[in-house]
Every structure is written in structure tokens, then in C-alpha cells.
Design an enzyme around this catalytic site. Structure first.
Site, PDB file in Angstrom:
ATOM      1  N   TYR A  31       0.759  -1.489   0.037  1.00  0.00           N
ATOM      2  CA  TYR A  31       0.084  -0.151   0.099  1.00  0.00           C
ATOM      3  C   TYR A  31       0.981   1.347   0.059  1.00  0.00           C
ATOM      4  CZ  TYR A  31      -3.859   3.160   0.985  1.00  0.00           C
ATOM      5  OH  TYR A  31      -4.870   3.805   0.995  1.00  0.00           O
ATOM      6  N   LYS A  81       0.807   4.288  -2.871  1.00  0.00           N
ATOM      7  CA  LYS A  81       0.541   5.361  -2.602  1.00  0.00           C
ATOM      8  C   LYS A  81       1.538   6.376  -3.000  1.00  0.00           C
ATOM      9  CE  LYS A  81      -4.042   4.724  -2.206  1.00  0.00           C
ATOM     10  NZ  LYS A  81      -4.795   5.299  -2.956  1.00  0.00           N
TER      11      LYS A  81
END
Length: 303
Positions: free
Chosen positions: A154, A158
Site C-alpha cells: 500500500y 500510494k
């Protein structure tokens, strides 16, 4: 200087709009008078949300990692409304746990949906945004500002979308397109609730320093995002304190490198004992996005 049209004069597209941030964002934009097109892979959920967004709202099934299909949907939305003014690249999924415990296909799927899906979204909708002098908001996360152990996929995705959006802003500005990055901390969404069902991950998050250890309500976060969209801001902060993280982000990896290993070592036996529970992305939207032809419709409230 080109005048920014009011939201009541705009057509806005939101990806990952079946639930969470995307669903409420579509509703709030519609409440401000925008005509909204909801994009995702859960057609029943999308249609239900669209019904709450007024008679001009529409829903469109598409995988954000499938550029051909997404481009066709972009063309269809443009033909339906005559223009597209704002696009929110919001679709995303998350996977928790140590890298070596992660299923590599699911790890790669997080990168594919969150990063390459955002790239495909930009590719599909930029022609319409260039014609309208529009705005693309890329939803990132606190994870783009500060890395975190047990969230490697993640965080990588991001950080990638943040950098992608900054580069795209410089690349398309002369064509009249504005590009923004949206930052959210842990926000009360399906994704965060799914992560919190994992006792070990929940405990580690609770030990983060304030204010990063809190879960924030969804509605105020989305209202701040809507305000940023209305201004076509280059940076949109869903929680007030995230703006200050920009000033200290350079120091965070060093601090994390000193403190993180101790925390992970403390949790390692429990992480190993429960590794089989973390093989797929978290939350119902994550389950939808885990398949080879699915896109996560829940984002983004994760650090």
C-alpha cells in the site's frame, strides 16, 4: 486566468464509487449540483449509490486496470454528458502484513489497482479534461507521506501515485489541466474497518503517535475533499493535521528505521501465527478488487 466553473456546472467522474470515500464523495458532489458518473466493478452497489445522487447520475462498470475498457467508458460518459470537468481517481485496495507472508499475486494486485489503475484512469480521461480545461484529483494517503511496516504494498502504491500526480501536473499544466493530490489518514471506511478486524494490525496502529493512531469520521473528510475539488487545489487534506506532515516527512524514515524494528519484533510471533488470515486485500471492496478482473471500490482511509 481561466475561471474555475462552480461545481453546479460540472460533470464529475469518481472511480471506486461503490462505497466508502468514493460513494460519499459522489453524493456530496451531486448535492453541490454536479452531474456525477460513478465508475467501479460492483454494479449493484454503484447503481444504488447513483440513485442517491439525483436523476442525472449514472453508473459505469469498469476495471481501472483495463485501459481499453476504461477508455471506452470515458468516451461513453463524455458522449452522455457532452463534457467531463473533474475526475477523481479514487479506486484502491490494501493488503496488510509482512512482505514475506504476502501472496505475491495479491501484493502485485495492490500495485496494479492503486498505481497502474491510476495511470490508466489518467490516460482514459485526460483527452476530455484537456478539452474542458478540467481537474484530476488523485487520491493518495498518509502512506504517501510516511511509510509504515506491514503495509509495504500500500505504501509503495500510494507513494507512486503521489509522485505520478506531481509529474503529471507539470506535464499537462500548459494544456489547461490542473492536477491535485488528496491525502487521507485512517478514515472510517470499509477498508479501515476490514484492517481493524486483524487484531495484530489493529494493535500496531493503536501504538502509532497521535494523531496518526486515530480513526477519523468519513463525513468531515469528504467535505474537505469536496472543498478542495471546488478550488481545484494541488493538495487536498482530508484531516487538518496532514498538511503539517509535509514539513517533517523527510525525517520520518529515519525515525521509523529506529523504532519500527522493535515493534515488528514484538509482534512477529503473533503475525506468524495469523499469516494465513492476510492473504487477500482487506474489506468488501478489497475482496472485489482482488480478482483478476475486479477493481477495489473502497478507498481510501488507510495510513
Amino acid at each position: 486566468m481561466t475561471r474555475t466553473p462552480p461545481l453546479s456546472d460540472q460533470v464529475a467522474v469518481v472511480t471506486g464509487a461503490a462505497r466508502g470515500v468514493g460513494a460519499l464523495l459522489a453524493q456530496r458532489l451531486a448535492a453541490r449540483g454536479a452531474k456525477v458518473a460513478l465508475v467501479g466493478l460492483e454494479p449493484d452497489e454503484l447503481a444504488a449509490v447513483a440513485k442517491t445522487c439525483g436523476p442525472d447520475a449514472t453508473s459505469w462498470e469498469a476495471d481501472v486496470t483495463d485501459l481499453e475498457t476504461l477508455a471506452a467508458v470515458a468516451d461513453a460518459i463524455r458522449a452522455h454528458y457532452g463534457r467531463i470537468d473533474t475526475v477523481v481517481a479514487n479506486a484502491g485496495i490494501a493488503l496488510g502484513g509482512p512482505l514475506l507472508d504476502a501472496d505475491h499475486r495479491m501484493f502485485s494486485r495492490v500495485i496494479e489497482v492503486n498505481l497502474l489503475g491510476s495511470v490508466a484512469t489518467a490516460r482514459a480521461f485526460l483527452p476530455a479534461l484537456i478539452d474542458s480545461g478540467g481537474y484530476l484529483l488523485q487520491v493518495a494517503s498518509l502512506a504517501a507521506l510516511t511509510p509504515a511496516p506491514l503495509m509495504t504494498a500500500y505504501c509503495a502504491s500510494k507513494a507512486g501515485v503521489e509522485s505520478f500526480a506531481h509529474a503529471l501536473r507539470a506535464e499537462t499544466g500548459h494544456k489547461g489541466v490542473k492536477v491535485g493530490v488528496g491525502y487521507l489518514s485512517w478514515t472510517d471506511t470499509d477498508m479501515v474497518r476490514g484492517a481493524d478486524r486483524d487484531e495484530v494490525l489493529r494493535e500496531m496502529r493503536a501504538r502509532l503517535p497521535w494523531p496518526a493512531n486515530k480513526t477519523y469520521p468519513l463525513e468531515p473528510a469528504v467535505e474537505r475533499i469536496v472543498a478542495g475539488i471546488a478550488r481545484r487545489s494541488p493538495h487536498v487534506y482530508a484531516q487538518w493535521w496532514l498538511r503539517g506532515m509535509q514539513a517533517v516527512r523527510g525525517a520520518i524514515p529515519g525515525v521509523l528505521g529506529r523504532l519500527g524494528p522493535r515493534e515488528v519484533a514484538r509482534l512477529e510471533p503473533r503475525l506468524a501465527a495469523t499469516a494465513a488470515d492476510r492473504l487477500r486485500p482487506v474489506g468488501a471492496g478489497g475482496a472485489a478488487g482482488a480478482g483478476g478482473s475486479a477493481v477495489g471500490a473502497a478507498t481510501d482511509g488507510s495510513a
